[in-house]
Design a protein around this motif. Structure first.
Motif, PDB file in Angstrom:
ATOM      1  N   GLU A   1      27.261  43.099  35.311  1.00 57.52           N
ATOM      2  CA  GLU A   1      28.066  42.433  36.327  1.00 57.52           C
ATOM      3  C   GLU A   1      29.389  41.980  35.720  1.00 57.52           C
ATOM      4  O   GLU A   1      29.450  41.574  34.554  1.00 57.52           O
ATOM      5  CB  GLU A   1      27.311  41.220  36.867  1.00 57.52           C
ATOM      6  CG  GLU A   1      27.978  40.518  38.020  1.00 57.52           C
ATOM      7  CD  GLU A   1      27.613  41.132  39.375  1.00 57.52           C
ATOM      8  OE1 GLU A   1      27.519  40.412  40.378  1.00 57.52           O
ATOM      9  OE2 GLU A   1      27.420  42.371  39.413  1.00 57.52           O
ATOM     10  N   SER A   2      30.446  42.057  36.520  1.00 56.98           N
ATOM     11  CA  SER A   2      31.739  41.491  36.132  1.00 56.98           C
ATOM     12  C   SER A   2      31.895  40.138  36.803  1.00 56.98           C
ATOM     13  O   SER A   2      31.589  39.979  37.986  1.00 56.98           O
ATOM     14  CB  SER A   2      32.884  42.420  36.549  1.00 56.98           C
ATOM     15  OG  SER A   2      32.918  43.578  35.738  1.00 56.98           O
ATOM     16  N   LEU A   3      32.415  39.184  36.048  1.00 58.53           N
ATOM     17  CA  LEU A   3      32.586  37.823  36.552  1.00 58.53           C
ATOM     18  C   LEU A   3      34.035  37.377  36.431  1.00 58.53           C
ATOM     19  O   LEU A   3      34.334  36.274  35.988  1.00 58.53           O
ATOM     20  CB  LEU A   3      31.662  36.857  35.792  1.00 58.53           C
ATOM     21  CG  LEU A   3      30.161  37.109  35.937  1.00 58.53           C
ATOM     22  CD1 LEU A   3      29.366  36.193  35.016  1.00 58.53           C
ATOM     23  CD2 LEU A   3      29.716  36.915  37.382  1.00 58.53           C
ATOM     24  N   GLY A   4      34.940  38.265  36.818  1.00 58.75           N
ATOM     25  CA  GLY A   4      36.358  37.929  36.812  1.00 58.75           C
ATOM     26  C   GLY A   4      37.131  38.488  35.649  1.00 58.75           C
ATOM     27  O   GLY A   4      38.361  38.372  35.615  1.00 58.75           O
ATOM     28  N   GLU A   5      36.458  39.098  34.678  1.00 56.97           N
ATOM     29  CA  GLU A   5      37.167  39.698  33.564  1.00 56.97           C
ATOM     30  C   GLU A   5      38.082  40.821  34.075  1.00 56.97           C
ATOM     31  O   GLU A   5      37.633  41.707  34.804  1.00 56.97           O
ATOM     32  CB  GLU A   5      36.178  40.260  32.528  1.00 56.97           C
ATOM     33  CG  GLU A   5      35.276  39.210  31.900  1.00 56.97           C
ATOM     34  CD  GLU A   5      34.001  38.956  32.683  1.00 56.97           C
ATOM     35  OE1 GLU A   5      33.205  38.102  32.250  1.00 56.97           O
ATOM     36  OE2 GLU A   5      33.806  39.622  33.732  1.00 56.97           O
ATOM     37  N   ASN A   6      39.330  40.772  33.691  1.00 57.22           N
ATOM     38  CA  ASN A   6      40.327  41.769  34.119  1.00 57.22           C
ATOM     39  C   ASN A   6      40.422  41.864  35.646  1.00 57.22           C
ATOM     40  O   ASN A   6      40.734  42.928  36.195  1.00 57.22           O
ATOM     41  CB  ASN A   6      39.993  43.154  33.536  1.00 57.22           C
ATOM     42  CG  ASN A   6      39.967  43.155  32.024  1.00 57.22           C
ATOM     43  OD1 ASN A   6      40.860  42.620  31.380  1.00 57.22           O
ATOM     44  ND2 ASN A   6      38.930  43.738  31.445  1.00 57.22           N
ATOM     45  N   GLY A   7      40.142  40.756  36.320  1.00 60.99           N
ATOM     46  CA  GLY A   7      40.257  40.737  37.774  1.00 60.99           C
ATOM     47  C   GLY A   7      39.112  41.406  38.510  1.00 60.99           C
ATOM     48  O   GLY A   7      39.195  41.585  39.728  1.00 60.99           O
ATOM     49  N   LEU A   8      38.037  41.773  37.802  1.00 59.34           N
ATOM     50  CA  LEU A   8      36.910  42.458  38.424  1.00 59.34           C
ATOM     51  C   LEU A   8      35.763  41.491  38.689  1.00 59.34           C
ATOM     52  O   LEU A   8      35.479  40.596  37.869  1.00 59.34           O
ATOM     53  CB  LEU A   8      36.404  43.594  37.521  1.00 59.34           C
ATOM     54  CG  LEU A   8      37.351  44.761  37.276  1.00 59.34           C
ATOM     55  CD1 LEU A   8      36.730  45.728  36.286  1.00 59.34           C
ATOM     56  CD2 LEU A   8      37.682  45.470  38.565  1.00 59.34           C
ATOM     57  N   TYR A   9      35.100  41.708  39.824  1.00 58.98           N
ATOM     58  CA  TYR A   9      33.912  40.945  40.173  1.00 58.98           C
ATOM     59  C   TYR A   9      32.815  41.918  40.609  1.00 58.98           C
ATOM     60  O   TYR A   9      33.086  43.066  40.957  1.00 58.98           O
ATOM     61  CB  TYR A   9      34.200  39.954  41.302  1.00 58.98           C
ATOM     62  CG  TYR A   9      35.172  38.863  40.913  1.00 58.98           C
ATOM     63  CD1 TYR A   9      34.722  37.662  40.370  1.00 58.98           C
ATOM     64  CD2 TYR A   9      36.538  39.042  41.074  1.00 58.98           C
ATOM     65  CE1 TYR A   9      35.613  36.658  40.004  1.00 58.98           C
ATOM     66  CE2 TYR A   9      37.439  38.045  40.721  1.00 58.98           C
ATOM     67  CZ  TYR A   9      36.969  36.856  40.184  1.00 58.98           C
ATOM     68  OH  TYR A   9      37.857  35.871  39.821  1.00 58.98           O
ATOM     69  N   LEU A  10      31.571  41.445  40.580  1.00 61.68           N
ATOM     70  CA  LEU A  10      30.400  42.233  40.977  1.00 61.68           C
ATOM     71  C   LEU A  10      30.254  43.447  40.062  1.00 61.68           C
ATOM     72  O   LEU A  10      30.423  43.331  38.856  1.00 61.68           O
ATOM     73  CB  LEU A  10      30.493  42.622  42.459  1.00 61.68           C
ATOM     74  CG  LEU A  10      30.631  41.450  43.448  1.00 61.68           C
ATOM     75  CD1 LEU A  10      30.720  41.966  44.879  1.00 61.68           C
ATOM     76  CD2 LEU A  10      29.493  40.461  43.289  1.00 61.68           C
ATOM     77  N   HIS A  11      29.940  44.616  40.616  1.00 57.98           N
ATOM     78  CA  HIS A  11      29.666  45.796  39.814  1.00 57.98           C
ATOM     79  C   HIS A  11      30.039  47.029  40.628  1.00 57.98           C
ATOM     80  O   HIS A  11      30.614  46.924  41.694  1.00 57.98           O
ATOM     81  CB  HIS A  11      28.198  45.840  39.397  1.00 57.98           C
ATOM     82  CG  HIS A  11      27.254  45.669  40.550  1.00 57.98           C
ATOM     83  ND1 HIS A  11      26.737  44.447  40.927  1.00 57.98           N
ATOM     84  CD2 HIS A  11      26.743  46.548  41.456  1.00 57.98           C
ATOM     85  CE1 HIS A  11      25.947  44.585  41.987  1.00 57.98           C
ATOM     86  NE2 HIS A  11      25.933  45.866  42.329  1.00 57.98           N
ATOM     87  N   GLY A  12      29.733  48.209  40.105  1.00 57.29           N
ATOM     88  CA  GLY A  12      29.992  49.433  40.844  1.00 57.29           C
ATOM     89  C   GLY A  12      31.246  50.162  40.437  1.00 57.29           C
ATOM     90  O   GLY A  12      31.616  51.155  41.073  1.00 57.29           O
ATOM     91  N   VAL A  13      31.929  49.716  39.386  1.00 56.59           N
ATOM     92  CA  VAL A  13      33.101  50.447  38.900  1.00 56.59           C
ATOM     93  C   VAL A  13      32.645  51.821  38.396  1.00 56.59           C
ATOM     94  O   VAL A  13      31.611  51.927  37.746  1.00 56.59           O
ATOM     95  CB  VAL A  13      33.795  49.665  37.762  1.00 56.59           C
ATOM     96  CG1 VAL A  13      34.883  50.502  37.097  1.00 56.59           C
ATOM     97  CG2 VAL A  13      34.388  48.369  38.305  1.00 56.59           C
ATOM     98  N   PRO A  14      33.367  52.898  38.734  1.00 54.97           N
ATOM     99  CA  PRO A  14      32.971  54.221  38.231  1.00 54.97           C
ATOM    100  C   PRO A  14      32.687  54.196  36.731  1.00 54.97           C
ATOM    101  O   PRO A  14      33.448  53.608  35.953  1.00 54.97           O
ATOM    102  CB  PRO A  14      34.188  55.091  38.573  1.00 54.97           C
ATOM    103  CG  PRO A  14      34.750  54.449  39.807  1.00 54.97           C
ATOM    104  CD  PRO A  14      34.551  52.974  39.606  1.00 54.97           C
TER     105      PRO A  14
END
Length: 569
Positions: free
Chosen positions: A481-494
């Motif tokens: 899971e992303s928690l705001g690192e580099n502006g990303l939240y949640l998951h599912g990035v390719p």
């Protein structure tokens, strides 16, 4: 009454369709107006992303203008394909609303609509949708789609006659494609470098990203739905350890949800999010695997891949064409049970007994259709007793699919009395929460997973102490899971450019004395090798080896436990 011939009726109907009252303009104005709107307002997250990449103002402006014209040309070509009476306004409205929804999720969570994210969205249940709904979603839809929708439905286009319409639409498609190709060639150096260095941008072009993803998902999945799964392990048999066994084995496989290794206390996290597991580790019987990689960044990919006989490189991350680990275990003669507290098993459990935690809500653990993970343990003895007795006498494998740390509603994943980190974020709009409160909410969900695993281990130890089974547990999360690192939240990035937080996952294993002896496992060896890299690729083969299932489908080289077994290989 005047009777019209069929030809007259066709012309009359065509006249009704092509001469809309109050029409102000032909379709070209609508097509290009919407295409330009989509390329500008509909892609604000994309332009903001490019503007933040650095470089001079002129360089950024050139990239935005060039890519904007490419998006406009592609959108126009698509709209010309849809420019027909009774089709255009509905289809264009859908594209505008999709653009608004995509913009919202890119703004709020940094997610992009690639094929795997779309497939995951299509398999989302009502609970997950509810967690994602906030007042910002209709606001984003209104901001992105409101004005063009009002203009589109205020006056209908003047379509004209049928054959000229066909010619005009064909020329419109060619014109849109020509604009895309010419601008792409003129801007090739800058755009090619941009796409090579920032591959995520190809999935941010709105709404072409969704159209592409829909096409890919349909092309991948529709043919597979009409073909039966290829059998795996048809030669599967139980090994010699079953011949004169004193007790049958009982293995619990806990499939975690959205737990990232970075926030797992056993992996050196600053906070003690896993105090119970640390106590089990101190006894010497629990092993923590610290360098584990997931197969995907979302549940729809990772869960089937985890149980697949194929590695990720072999296509385990693609829609399944083969049967899985549970089929092989059942074929060998073992009893298999899947218990789910998530949005289903993604097809993995379709051919074995399975049940959902919410089917029989447990007071104090379930509220509405949502249950805490401890509900998976309620009545577990009775569930096992209800399995085929001949199979159970040989051995049992129980899979528990957690709710775990599924976001964005992390605060719902643990009861009030089990929240050591406060205050916590209670909003689904994660970017609105202070960083510390967001981490508190997420870490509380990890702490509750620690509690759930503790309860499961106590139950398994009780089974072993009573002499009912030789017991063991393997826990591994499906993705991070992303928690705001580099502006990303949640998951599912390719996966190709997913951050470490979404692919580095926790994994632990515990085995009773009886299961270790029958499998010939050395705990000292396992602890020494626990920091070596492993992945979801090893799961299928490791479980078969641990359960002593003999089949050519098991590859000893991919069995992560095999080097520490008495009969290694």
């Amino acid at each position: 009454m005047q009777i019209r011939s069929p030809l007259t009726w066709w012309r009359f109907a065509d006249a009704d369709r092509t001469r809309a009252p109050g029409a102000a303009a032909g379709p070209a104005l609508f097509v290009w107006g919407i295409a330009l709107w989509l390329a500008t307002v509909g892609n604000l997250p994309l332009w903001q992303h490019i503007n933040g990449l650095g470089g001079t103002l002129a360089q950024r402006a050139a990239l935005i203008v060039g890519l904007g014209l490419v998006v406009a040309g592609g959108s126009a070509a698509l709209l010309w394909l849809l420019a027909w009476p009774r089709v255009f306004r509905v289809a264009a409205s859908v594209l505008l609303l999709v653009a608004g929804a995509n913009s919202y999720f890119m703004w709020q969570y940094g997610v992009v609509m690639d094929p795997t994210m779309l497939a995951n969205a299509l398999n989302t249940d009502a609970r997950e949708v509810r967690d994602l709904l906030t007042w910002q979603l209709p606001a984003a839809l209104l901001a992105v789609a409101g004005l063009p929708l009002w203009a589109l439905w205020r006056r209908a286009p003047l379509w004209g006659r049928a054959w000229p319409r066909v010619r005009r639409n064909a020329l419109g498609v060619l014109g849109g494609l020509a604009l895309t190709v010419v601008v792409a060639l003129l801007s090739y150096q800058g755009l090619a470098s941009l796409m090579r260095n920032h591959k995520e941008l190809r999935y941010m072009a709105n709404p072409l990203n969704t159209v592409y993803s829909v096409t890919r998902v349909a092309a991948n999945r529709l043919p597979r739905q009409v073909k039966p799964l290829l059998p795996v392990g048809e030669d599967a048999v139980l090994g010699a350890s079953y011949t004169h066994q004193a007790r049958p084995p009982l293995l619990v496989l806990v499939v975690g949800e959205t737990a990232r290794a970075q926030n797992f206390g056993l992996n050196g996290y600053a906070r003690d999010t896993t105090p119970a597991l640390a106590r089990w580790q101190a006894t010497g019987a629990l092993v923590n695997f610290s360098q584990v990689r997931s197969c995907g960044t979302n549940t729809l990919v990772s869960v089937p891949c985890l149980f697949s006989p194929l590695t990720r490189a072999e296509g385990g991350d693609q829609p399944p064409e083969h049967q899985n680990l549970l089929d092989v275990l059942q074929r060998a003669g073992l009893a298999v049970l899947w218990l789910d507290n998530q949005a289903g098993c993604k097809g993995v459990c379709d051919r074995v007994p399975h049940a959902f935690a919410g089917d029989h809500p447990v007071p104090g653990l379930c509220e509405g259709s949502e249950c805490l993970d401890a509900a998976l343990l309620d009545g577990l003895d009775q569930r096992i007793a209800a399995l085929d007795p001949q199979r159970s006498a040989r051995g049992v494998v129980v899979v528990m699919h957690q709710m775990g740390s599924h976001g964005p509603a992390y605060s719902l994943r643990a009861p009030a009395e089990r929240k050591p980190f406060m205050p916590e974020c209670r909003s689904a709009t994660l970017s609105d929460c202070p960083r510390e409160q967001l981490l508190n909410a997420y870490d509380n969900s990890i702490a509750y997973t620690d509690h759930f695993l503790d309860l499961t281990l106590q139950w398994l130890k009780g089974q072993a102490d009573r002499g009912s089974f030789d017991t063991g547990l393997i826990y591994v999360s499906d993705h991070g899971e992303s928690l705001g690192e580099n502006g990303l939240y949640l998951h599912g990035v390719p996966y190709a450019f997913a951050p470490d937080q979404q692919t580095h996952v926790p994994m632990v294993a515990w085995f009773s004395n009886g299961l270790r002896e029958r499998a010939g496992l050395s705990l000292d060896c396992l602890r020494q090798r626990a920091a070596e890299p492993v992945s979801h690729d090893n799961y299928f083969h490791s479980v078969l080896g641990l359960m002593d299932v003999r089949t050519r489908a098991r590859l000893p080289a991919l069995d992560a436990l095999s080097p520490c077994a008495r009969s290694a290989g």
